[in-house]
Design an enzyme around this catalytic site. Structure first.
Site, short mmCIF file in Angstrom:
data_model
loop_
_atom_site.label_atom_id
_atom_site.label_comp_id
_atom_site.label_asym_id
_atom_site.label_seq_id
_atom_site.Cartn_x
_atom_site.Cartn_y
_atom_site.Cartn_z
N VAL A 11 0.84 -1.20 0.00
CA VAL A 11 0.00 0.00 0.00
C VAL A 11 0.87 1.26 0.00
CG1 VAL A 11 -1.65 1.31 1.39
CG2 VAL A 11 -1.98 -1.13 1.06
N LYS A 35 15.53 -2.00 2.11
CA LYS A 35 14.42 -1.74 1.19
C LYS A 35 14.53 -0.31 0.64
CE LYS A 35 9.96 -3.16 2.14
NZ LYS A 35 8.65 -2.92 2.77
N THR A 121 -5.18 -0.75 6.85
CA THR A 121 -6.48 -1.25 7.32
C THR A 121 -6.37 -1.51 8.82
OG1 THR A 121 -6.82 -2.28 5.21
CG2 THR A 121 -8.21 -3.06 7.01
N PHE A 151 -8.22 0.79 -1.12
CA PHE A 151 -8.99 -0.36 -1.63
C PHE A 151 -8.28 -1.08 -2.77
CE2 PHE A 151 -12.05 2.40 0.44
CZ PHE A 151 -12.80 1.51 1.18
N LYS A 206 -13.82 0.12 5.44
CA LYS A 206 -12.77 -0.68 4.78
C LYS A 206 -12.84 -2.13 5.25
CE LYS A 206 -9.39 -2.40 2.78
NZ LYS A 206 -7.99 -2.22 2.64
N PHE A 251 -16.18 -12.22 -7.38
CA PHE A 251 -15.88 -12.82 -6.08
C PHE A 251 -16.84 -13.95 -5.70
CE2 PHE A 251 -12.25 -10.88 -3.95
CZ PHE A 251 -11.88 -10.05 -4.98
N CYS A 262 -4.87 -9.79 3.34
CA CYS A 262 -5.96 -8.88 3.72
C CYS A 262 -7.25 -9.58 4.14
CB CYS A 262 -6.25 -7.91 2.56
SG CYS A 262 -4.78 -6.99 2.09
N LYS A 265 -7.33 -11.78 7.44
CA LYS A 265 -7.08 -10.94 8.62
C LYS A 265 -8.26 -10.01 8.89
CE LYS A 265 -4.14 -7.34 7.39
NZ LYS A 265 -4.63 -6.00 7.61
C1 UGA Z 1 -8.21 -7.36 -1.15
C2 UGA Z 1 -9.39 -6.52 -1.66
O1 UGA Z 1 -9.92 -7.12 -2.84
C3 UGA Z 1 -8.93 -5.09 -1.97
O2 UGA Z 1 -10.05 -4.29 -2.35
C4 UGA Z 1 -8.29 -4.49 -0.70
O3 UGA Z 1 -7.83 -3.17 -0.92
C5 UGA Z 1 -7.12 -5.37 -0.29
O4 UGA Z 1 -7.61 -6.71 -0.04
C6 UGA Z 1 -6.51 -4.79 0.95
O5 UGA Z 1 -7.19 -4.76 1.99
O6 UGA Z 1 -5.39 -4.26 0.90
P1 UGA Z 1 -6.17 -8.62 -2.34
O7 UGA Z 1 -5.78 -9.09 -0.98
O8 UGA Z 1 -5.14 -8.04 -3.26
O9 UGA Z 1 -7.29 -7.46 -2.23
O10 UGA Z 1 -6.82 -9.88 -3.06
P2 UGA Z 1 -8.24 -10.26 -3.68
O11 UGA Z 1 -8.24 -9.97 -5.11
O12 UGA Z 1 -9.31 -9.67 -2.85
O13 UGA Z 1 -8.23 -11.86 -3.48
C7 UGA Z 1 -8.20 -12.41 -2.17
C8 UGA Z 1 -8.29 -13.91 -2.19
O14 UGA Z 1 -9.59 -14.32 -2.60
C9 UGA Z 1 -7.32 -14.63 -3.12
O15 UGA Z 1 -6.77 -15.73 -2.44
C10 UGA Z 1 -8.19 -15.09 -4.29
O16 UGA Z 1 -7.68 -16.24 -4.92
C11 UGA Z 1 -9.48 -15.37 -3.55
N1 UGA Z 1 -10.67 -15.33 -4.43
C12 UGA Z 1 -11.01 -14.18 -5.08
C13 UGA Z 1 -11.47 -16.47 -4.55
O17 UGA Z 1 -11.18 -17.52 -3.95
N2 UGA Z 1 -12.59 -16.43 -5.34
C14 UGA Z 1 -12.95 -15.29 -5.99
O18 UGA Z 1 -13.99 -15.31 -6.68
C15 UGA Z 1 -12.15 -14.14 -5.87
#
Ligand code: UGA
Length: 460
Positions: A11, A35, A121, A151, A206, A251, A262, A265
């Site tokens: 982030v 880093k 978050t 987000f 959030k 999703f 994310c 947690k």
């Molecule tokens: C998530 C949120 O989508 C972001 O909006 C948010 O800003 C971010 O967390 C955060 O709090 O920083 P991210 O962790 O990058 O983003 O990943 P996602 O795309 O949300 O996927 C999360 C998990 O869900 C992955 O393991 C993915 O494989 C799984 N997933 C996703 C499924 O099992 N099925 C789905 O249909 C979609």
């Protein structure tokens, strides 16, 4: 505007680059000197599409620099974004030590009039903690605290930061509101939606967004379990659900469950926070339970297919927590590898990007340079991350490499007929069991769906 960003993780770094791209003078600060040295040379410590070139562009343009000195970062800042990690503690609550440390750095080095903006978050109420911590250490400092949750999704981070669905600004004063409006003016003037609210509401919004996304995934996974028992096809069920604009198709992908830094947690963090303030948010416990169940169901499917796991060689395709990232933290694929090893199987894995990070999580993991090498001598191939390249696997070549032709598609990335056509016994998540393939032995036949009279009985 002069902006300091504390913390240069996913982030923080993306925020540095995006804020510089919006025209601000940005200094990124991190306690990790190594880093910082990388970033000063324009090297991004993780994979994120377009971030490298954007980072170079902003460094060369002179609007962005990095430092390991808090006083240097805060010297001229009128706005400070806190983007430190808030990992899950052992009790499920967020570990806020880094937030406290950031508050302390601000108390020591920030200027009068500074607006402190929490972007990490955090549980609702954290901004007040930050405010108190700063006031105790620097009673004479004139400052305000706001919340501006991020987000962005890994794998789309820079795009999400520059073209957000919404910008949420939680403030307790008009001064903070007007400063944050100015920060985002370059993108709100192009139509980005800015929602202003109070600080606690922004913090909660959030957490609530991530928990809702997790709930959708768990709903799909619960339907997958039910579809398997009923002999229905969860993908078609989801297609029907998703076509309703009130539900939407995103999703609802059934598979191994959600992972990453994310969603897991934030589901538990929100449940813990609710309990602490006297509300039993049992729905979130169920979301988490169904997510764990998705992992169990996958392990059982592999065990069913292989009979005994001891001495079996399993090829896992995909280690990242999702496609498009090299991040393997809390990755379901890595957890699956761990579980299968614990049950006595040997595991060899391939991932297009996340191998090094996965090996950091499970040092004993065998890593192969491509899917076909990973599959050599395997008794079972498991697709564990939804990488697009797995849709185009040469299944015939894979079939030739394996010892026994069993393919478990734990992310439903293939079409049902593809695996069988290549000679695999093909298992997927939440789909009606296939009829026996003529080339496959009885060992590969999936259990019959519940007989129709059982379904009729259940219906009363
Ligand atoms: C998530 C949120 O989508 C972001 O909006 C948010 O800003 C971010 O967390 C955060 O709090 O920083 P991210 O962790 O990058 O983003 O990943 P996602 O795309 O949300 O996927 C999360 C998990 O869900 C992955 O393991 C993915 O494989 C799984 N997933 C996703 C499924 O099992 N099925 C789905 O249909 C979609």
């Amino acid at each position: 505007m002069n902006i300091a960003v504390i913390g240069t993780g996913h982030v923080g770094l993306v925020s540095c680059v995006a804020l510089a791209r919006m025209g601000h003078e940005v200094v990124g600060f991190d306690v990790d000197q190594e880093k910082v040295s990388l970033l000063q040379r324009g090297v991004t410590p993780f994979h994120e599409p377009d971030l490298d070139s954007a980072l170079h562009g902003e460094l060369d343009g002179g609007r962005l620099r990095f430092t390991a000195s808090a006083s240097d970062a805060l010297a001229r800042a009128s706005v400070v974004f806190i983007c430190v990690g808030t990992p899950m503690g052992e009790d499920g609550e967020a570990d806020l030590h880094a937030m406290e440390q950031a508050a302390s750095q601000i108390a020591r080095d920030a200027n009068d009039g500074v607006i402190v903006v929490e972007k990490s978050t955090v549980p609702a109420g954290t901004a007040e903690r930050v405010r108190t911590a700063i006031s105790l250490e620097a009673p004479n400092l004139d400052f305000d605290v706001a919340s501006n949750p991020e987000f962005l999704r890994e794998g789309h981070a820079l795009h999400d930061a520059l073209f957000p669905d919404r910008i949420v600004v939680g403030v307790s004063s008009e001064v903070a509101a007007s400063i944050l409006r100015r920060v985002y003016e370059p993108i709100t003037s192009n139509g980005a939606l800015l929602i202003e609210t109070d600080v606690r509401t922004a913090e909660l919004a959030k957490h609530a967004s991530n928990a809702f996304l997790a709930m959708k995934i768990s709903y799909a996974n619960a339907l997958a379990r039910l579809s398997e028992r009923l002999g229905a096809d969860v993908r078609d069920v989801i297609e029907v659900l998703g076509a309703d604009p009130r539900i939407g198709p995103a999703f609802l992908g059934a598979g191994l469950g959600y992972g990453g830094y994310c969603l897991p947690k934030d589901v538990l963090g929100l449940e813990r926070l609710s309990a602490r303030v006297g509300y039993d948010f049992g729905l979130l416990r169920e979301v988490d339970r169904v997510n764990r169940e998705a992992m169990e169901a996958t392990v059982e499917k592999i065990e069913d297919a292989l009979w005994n796991l001891q001495g079996k060689r399993i090829c896992i395709l995909g280690l990242a927590f999702k496609a498009g990232t090299d991040d393997a933290r809390l990755s379901p694929a890595v957890e699956l590898a761990r579980r299968l090893r614990d049950l006595g199987a040997s595991v060899v894995a391939y991932d297009p990007m996340a191998s090094a990070n996965a090996q950091h999580e499970v040092p004993e993991l065998d890593i192969a340079p491509d899917p076909y090498v990973a599959a050599i001598g395997a008794h079972c191939v498991v697709i564990a991350t939804e990488w697009a390249e797995f849709r185009h696997l040469d299944l015939k070549a894979l079939r030739e490499a394996v010892a026994t032709p069993i393919l478990v598609d734990a992310r439903n990335v293939l079409r049902e007929d593809q695996g069988w056509a290549a000679g695999f016994a093909y298992y997927s998540m939440g789909r009606r069991p296939l009829q026996r393939h003529p080339g496959a032995s009885d060992l590969f036949v999936l259990p019959e769906p519940a007989p129709l009279d059982a379904v009729a009985d259940a219906a009363g």
